[in-house]
Structure formats: C-alpha cells, structure tokens
Design an enzyme around this catalytic site. Structure first.
Site: not given
Length: 465
Positions: A40, A182, A319, A444
């Site tokens: 991962g 950032g 990513a 809506h």
C-alpha cells in the site's frame, strides 16, 4: 538461478500496485517488491488514507457538536483519541488486505524485501540478510517519497514532528504550530483545530494552497479564521527552539517578527523523492536538480526497459497521478493503447474544512497562456441542499475561454468539493463548454446543482442569485 519475469515493480503504493494489477490483466508475469510488511505504500499507511480517517473523525465530531441545531439533543461529546486511532488502523489494515487479495487475483508474485537495481535487467531483493535475484524484461520504479524538512528544522519525533510521526500521537495536543500551508499542512491543521486544539498555521507564501486559484485560497482563509485558527501568511521561518514541554517558533514577514509557543510543531513543507539505495548508480539515470528521475511521456527513463512513476518523477505528488502513470507505463511496455497524461487536467483535492478541489487552469494561468477568459462564480449559500446541513459556505469558480466557451478550469471551496470535482474532470476531458454544463439537467436538491449554477453564471444567466 534468477527467476525471470516480464515485469518487476519496486514499490507497492498506488502507482506500483495498480501497475501490477494492469500487468496481470494483460497476461504478464509480474513480481511486486515491497520493503514494508504490508502493501500500500505511503498513501495507505502514512498519507492519504489515515489522514482522511482522522479528518472524518473531526468532521463527525463537529456535526455532533451542532446536533442541537438539527433537533437532536445530546450530552456534551468528547473525543476518544485511542478509539479514533483504532478506527484509522482498522481502515488501513483492511486496505492492505484488499491489495494483497488483488495481487493474488491477478497472479502477481509479492516479494517482501528491499529492491535494488543491479543493471542488465537484474533486481536484487534483500531481506534479513538473505538476497534473491530476479531477472526482468521490464522494470518499474515506484518507490515514492518521504517527508522533507527545512535546514533549520530538526524533526526529533518528540516535539518537532513530520507527517509520519504526527499520525502516531498517543494523545491530542492542546496546541499545535503547523509549518507549511500546502495540502498536507492545511489538512492536519484542520484536523486538530476542529478537535479543539489551538492551531497556528505558518506559510511562507502570501496565501494558503499556493497552487490553487487565489480567489479560492482567500475564501478558504476566511473560513479558517472564522474557525479560530491563527494564520500567519507570508512568514519565513527564523528558528525553532525545543523547550520543556513544548516548542517556540520565530518567523519574520519583512521587518515584522512574531513568536509562537505550542505543545508541538508539525513540519509539513513538502516531500522528497525516495531515490537513494535503489541502485540508480548501476544505471544511466542522472537525477535532475531537485532529485527527481527524468522520464518521457510514457514514463520511460534513459535506461532501456526501465520506467519510473509516482513521487520520484518531476510531476505532481498525488496518488491518482501515480496510478495513472502506472497504467500508462504498463500499457506502453506491453504494447497496448498508451495515452500520455494531460498534466493540465490533473484533479487536486485538499480535505480540510471547507474542502478545496480544482482541475484545469486557474484564472491567472489561463490569462498567462493567452486566453481571453470569462469567469463565473456561485456561492454554496444559495444551494438549498447545503443549507439543510448548515454547510452553505464557500463557492465554485469556473474559468472559460471567452471566444469558444470551452471550460478551462473549475475551482471549488465548500462542502464535499472533492466529490463534486468529478463532473468538472469529465467536462475538461470532453472539452465541454459552459453551455454544455448549464444545459445538463442536475437533480434537485443536490450539492451538484452548484456546477450548473456556476456555468450559468459564467454565461451571465445565473438563476438563483
């Protein structure tokens, strides 16, 4: 004797494991090398996923605090930080197991150990003193990045933390200084501020999220200030002093000097490509001035049959960029349909509150490229669905070419902005006009109506303001 593979990938982050899946789908014999005990990479274990788990805890806590507004009476809630960390770990572990399952499904051989290039298509995998040799027709480097720090900031893991260390905090801080405005710094500042800490966010540039449209950054700053977060914009760090029980930070803006004290300092000033110790000295690769591996439009390096993807390349450290590059590299080396990435259409997402998301050109960049632009904005306060949840804050800004009406960029700050962005990504991919979006029927009541309204505003025909 070395086992031979069609493709050997070093690194199992969102670039490496996605590349492995696609290679398996295309019938290649694939080996995936990972130095950590779980698959991962940074995104799953030290980045995207654990931070979003804590952001969800902070968001849910805020909703509970406001429950009385919606007719739900509760006693005063409190944060169980250990339980929040346990939930984060559960999500991460599930993700790692899921990637492992996908590797088996696609017949990818997973090798735990440190991968290193030896040259001539050979990869060494070292683990606990043992070494295994692999022979590869093609190779992909996907080794990712590590937190970067300023020269005058020593990350000690106790009072001065980086983004890895702060995820493992045993208890919530009462006060926190975040260095760097950032995406990473702003997200962590938002987490701890919403959980009750006194947060000061220090940024060298005049606005947070310097890569975003300036109007969006200003709108975000306004709402963070309303949440009682202290913003120190345009300040250059002078020094950090670790004291008994905390830290002292000194920074200057021109002739103005300010000092802050807090329990902890988070250094969030960016990330550095992880290119050391992987055998680049055995290749013809020369790193660029910032330490990245140069690649062509198909992610090829100068070394034959060697590709590089993700954070080690001079492209946005995201990513989804790494995943797209992994797919591109595999499709190219396998002789499939390889479509180079349009880096002017990469989506950006920051998961603070309110969320910030964007794709395409900012207004400033569009003008610099010679476009005669038209701009439309629309506030979330005019969207009924946002008012229902008491989240009518922020806005959407559409930047379009005045002559052809083509959408050049879409920028959002507000509730679920990162989810709403997908429509804009498709619009840019299809070279849609603002009229195309305005004439598209939106359900809506939904937050997505703001996309139609912003397009109408760009055309000069807003409906609900």
């Amino acid at each position: 004797m070395a086992e031979t593979f069609d493709l050997v990938i070093i690194g199992s982050g969102p670039g490496g494991y996605v590349a492995a899946i696609r290679a398996g789908q295309m019938g290649l014999k694939v080996a995936l090398v990972e130095k950590d005990s779980q698959l991962g990479g940074t995104c799953l274990h030290r980045g995207c996923i654990p931070t979003k788990s804590l952001l969800w805890t902070a968001e849910l806590y805020t909703h509970v605090l406001e429950a009385g507004t919606f007719g739900i009476e509760l006693e005063k809630p409190r944060i169980n930080w250990a339980a929040a960390q346990a939930h984060k770990a559960k999500v991460v572990n599930k993700g790692a197991l899921g990637i492992g399952y996908l590797m088996k499904k696609n017949k990818v051989k997973v090798l735990e150990g440190h991968g290193r290039l030896l040259g001539k298509g050979q990869v060494e995998v070292a683990r606990e003193g043992a070494k295994q040799l692999l022979q590869a027709k093609h190779m992909i480097l996907a080794t990712g990045s590590i937190p970067r720090s300023l020269p005058n900031v020593v990350v000690d893991g106790r009072r001065v933390l980086n983004s890895d260390a702060i995820l493992q905090m045993a208890q919530l801080p009462k006060s926190l200084i975040v260095l760097g405005g950032g995406a990473v710094g702003t997200e962590f500042a938002s987490i701890f501020n919403r959980l009750g800490a006194q947060v000061t966010l220090v940024e060298y540039m005049p606005h947070l999220l310097p890569m975003e449209d300036e109007d969006i950054a200003k709108e975000l700053e306004k709402h963070l200030l309303r949440q009682k977060m202290e913003l120190a914009l345009g300040f250059a760090l002078e020094g950090v002093e670790v004291k008994e029980g905390g830290v002292k930070v000194v920074a200057k803006r021109g002739e103005e000097e300010k000092t802050w004290e807090a329990d902890y300092l988070l250094s969030a000033v960016g990330r550095a490509p992880l290119t050391f110790g992987i055998g680049l000295e055995n290749t013809a690769i020369e790193l660029d001035a910032k330490g990245f591996i140069p690649v062509d439009i198909y992610q090829r390096t100068v070394e034959p049959n060697l590709y590089a993807i993700g954070d080690i390349c001079p492209t946005p450290m995201l990513a989804h960029v790494a995943s797209a590059q992994g797919l591109l590299a595999v499709e190219h080396l396998a002789g499939g349909k390889a479509e180079p990435i349009r880096y002017d259409r990469i989506p950006s997402a920051t998961y603070c509150f309110p969320e910030v998301a964007s794709v395409g050109l900012t207004e400033k960049k569009a003008r610099e490229k010679g476009h005669e632009v038209k701009v439309g904005t629309f506030p979330f306060s005019a969207i009924t669905k946002a008012s229902i949840s008491n989240q009518g804050i922020g806005l959407v800004k559409v930047v379009a070419d005045k002559k052809y009406d083509e959408v050049l960029g879409v920028h959002l700050v507000g509730p679920h902005a990162t989810e709403l962005l997908a429509e804009a990504c498709v619009a840019l991919r299809l070279e849609s006009t603002t009229e195309d979006i305005a004439r598209t029927m939106h359900a809506h009541p939904t937050l997505s109506e703001i996309m139609k309204e912003a397009a109408e505003a760009t055309l000069g025909t807003p409906l609900h303001i």
